[in-house]
Design an enzyme around this catalytic site. Sequence first.
Site, PDB file in Angstrom:
ATOM      1  N   ASP A 147       0.817  -1.204   0.000  1.00 41.69           N
ATOM      2  CA  ASP A 147       0.000   0.000   0.000  1.00 41.69           C
ATOM      3  C   ASP A 147       0.861   1.268   0.000  1.00 41.69           C
ATOM      4  O   ASP A 147       1.873   1.335   0.684  1.00 41.69           O
ATOM      5  CB  ASP A 147      -0.894  -0.028   1.247  1.00 41.69           C
ATOM      6  N   HIS A 148       0.433   2.232  -0.765  1.00 48.23           N
ATOM      7  CA  HIS A 148       1.102   3.539  -0.805  1.00 48.23           C
ATOM      8  C   HIS A 148       2.601   3.436  -1.021  1.00 48.23           C
ATOM      9  O   HIS A 148       3.387   3.993  -0.254  1.00 48.23           O
ATOM     10  CB  HIS A 148       0.776   4.353   0.460  1.00 48.23           C
ATOM     11  N   GLU A 245      -2.939  -0.197  -8.680  1.00 44.34           N
ATOM     12  CA  GLU A 245      -3.827   0.899  -8.274  1.00 44.34           C
ATOM     13  C   GLU A 245      -3.061   2.217  -8.338  1.00 44.34           C
ATOM     14  O   GLU A 245      -1.950   2.326  -7.842  1.00 44.34           O
ATOM     15  CB  GLU A 245      -4.336   0.681  -6.844  1.00 44.34           C
ATOM     16  N   LYS A 287      -8.344  10.309   9.365  1.00 43.84           N
ATOM     17  CA  LYS A 287      -8.195   8.948   9.861  1.00 43.84           C
ATOM     18  C   LYS A 287      -9.189   8.608  10.976  1.00 43.84           C
ATOM     19  O   LYS A 287      -9.318   9.347  11.940  1.00 43.84           O
ATOM     20  CB  LYS A 287      -6.776   8.757  10.410  1.00 43.84           C
ATOM     21  N   HIS A 319      -9.829   5.554  -0.258  1.00 43.56           N
ATOM     22  CA  HIS A 319      -8.836   5.397   0.808  1.00 43.56           C
ATOM     23  C   HIS A 319      -9.323   6.045   2.103  1.00 43.56           C
ATOM     24  O   HIS A 319     -10.242   6.847   2.097  1.00 43.56           O
ATOM     25  CB  HIS A 319      -7.511   6.057   0.408  1.00 43.56           C
TER      26      HIS A 319
HETATM   27 ZN    ZN Z   1      -4.420   6.898   0.291  1.00 43.72          ZN
END
Ligand code: ZN
Length: 469
Positions: A147-148, A245, A287, A319
Site C-alpha cells: 500500500d502507498h 492501483e 483517519k 482510501h
Molecule cells: Zn491513500
Amino acid sequence: MDYLGCDAYEKSINSLGSGVAFMAKFGDEDFIVAKDIPDFKGDAIGDGKIKAPLTHENASVMRKLFTHTAPSRVLGKDRSFGVGDRLGIATYGHIKLFEEYDAYPVFAQQSIRELTLTNRTYEDVLDAVTFAVFREGFKKEWGADGDHLKTAKDVEYALSLGYTMITLDCSEHIKPAPSTRAASLPSSYNAKYMGKKFDIGEGINLSFTEAELGDCIAIYGEAIDFASGMYKQFLGNGKYSADFEISIDETDSPTTPLQHYFVARELIDAGVSFATMAPRFCGEFQKGIDYKGDLAQFEKEIKIHAVIARHFKYKLSIHSGSDKFSTFPSIGKETKGIFHIKTAGTNWLEAMRTVAVVDPLLYREIHEYALSSAFEEAKKYYHVTTDLNKIPDIKTIADNELPLLFNNNDSRQLIHITYGLILSKKNPDGSFTFKDKLCKLWKTHSDLYTQALVRHIGKHLDLLGIKKI
Ligand code: ZN
C-alpha cells in the site's frame, strides 16, 4: 478437537496426496503439524509427523502447497475491501466477516510508513495472514496490497514476495496548481483535448477550457510519467503479475472530475493497465472518523467520478475508508456496488477499545502516554484536526465508561495516530512498555476482539450495501 494425537483446529485440516497438514495448539502456541509432507521444517514428533513453527520459511511452503493460503488478485472482483491489520491478529475476525459478505478481502495491506511504525516487514504481514487463513480454513480468494508505495525498490520488495496488488502513491509527483499560465500548451495536448466534448456516458459530457487543461498538465504530468514508468518496469513487461492501483489521493487539493478524467485518459493512452484509481475527494477523509465536509457536494462529485471509472472500466478506490459512515450509502449507490475500499486504523482502534473493556488500568496508562507526548510526535505523520481539549479528563471517567472514549472523534484520533509510538515505547531496561502486555491481552481475549471487528467492520459493509451471501 483431538486429531492424530494433537489439539487440532478442525477447519485447518488439509490433505495433500497421502499426507495431511493442520494447525494445532501446543500449550498456548500454534504450530503446523504435517504428516507425510516432508516440505515443512520442524521437529519430528513420531508417527511420520513434523511439528513446524510458524516461520517465514514454513509460510512460504504453505503458500506453495495450499494455494488458498496464498494471496490472489481480487481487484477485478466487483467488491473488494482492504482491512489493514497492523498487529497481525485481526485476520481471524476479518475471516468471519468475509465468509458472510459478498466482497473479497485484501487481508494484507500495509504501507511502508505502517511497517516502519510497527517495526514489521512485508514478510511478516503476509505470513500472519497465511497462517490465519490456514487455521480458519478460509477458501475464498483474498489479496495482499503493497500500500502507498513510492519507489521502485519498495514496489519490487512487495512484488518479489508475491503481493498481488501494488498501490502506487504518486503524491510526490503531483505539483501544486500553477500560479501563472504558460503562454501556450503543448500542441499534442491541444489537439487531443481542446474544443472537444468527451461523452463518458450516462448523459455526462466533459470539456476542458485552456486554463483547466493547463492545470491538469502542470499538476499531473509528472505523476503520469512516474506511474507509467513503474508500470512498464514491473507489470507491463510481465515480470510480475499483480493488480495496479493509481493513488493520487494524498494531496492537499481535491481531484476535480476533469483532472480524474485527464489522468485516466493519459495513463490508458500510454498503455498502462490499472484496476483501480484513488482520487482525492472533496471534503476531508481524516483517519478513523466520519467524513468532514459538504456531504451534498461529495455526493455530486462521487457520481461523476464513478461514471468516469465505469467509462474507462476500472474501479474507484476509496482510501481512509475507516468510519466514513455518512458517505457509504452514496458510494455504494453511485458506483453501482463496484468499488474498492481501504480501512486500516479502525481495526487498531477496535483492538484498543478491547483493551479499554478488559484492562482499564492498562488503557489509562496508554491514554496518558498518548496525551503527554506521543500525540505531538505522531502529528508529523498524519493530517488530523484533533482538539485534545475535547477529550474528557480520563481521571473523571469510570472504568466501565472508558470504552465510550472510542465514540469520541478526538480521542479516537489521539489513539489512532499514536499506534506506532505506543507499540514501540520501551522502558529503560530495553523491554517494551506496552507492546508485550497488549499482545498477551489480545491473545487471551481474541474472541472479544473478533466480535468487535465483526460488529464494527460489518457496519461498514452494511452501509456500503454489500449483501450477505
Ligand atoms: Zn491513500
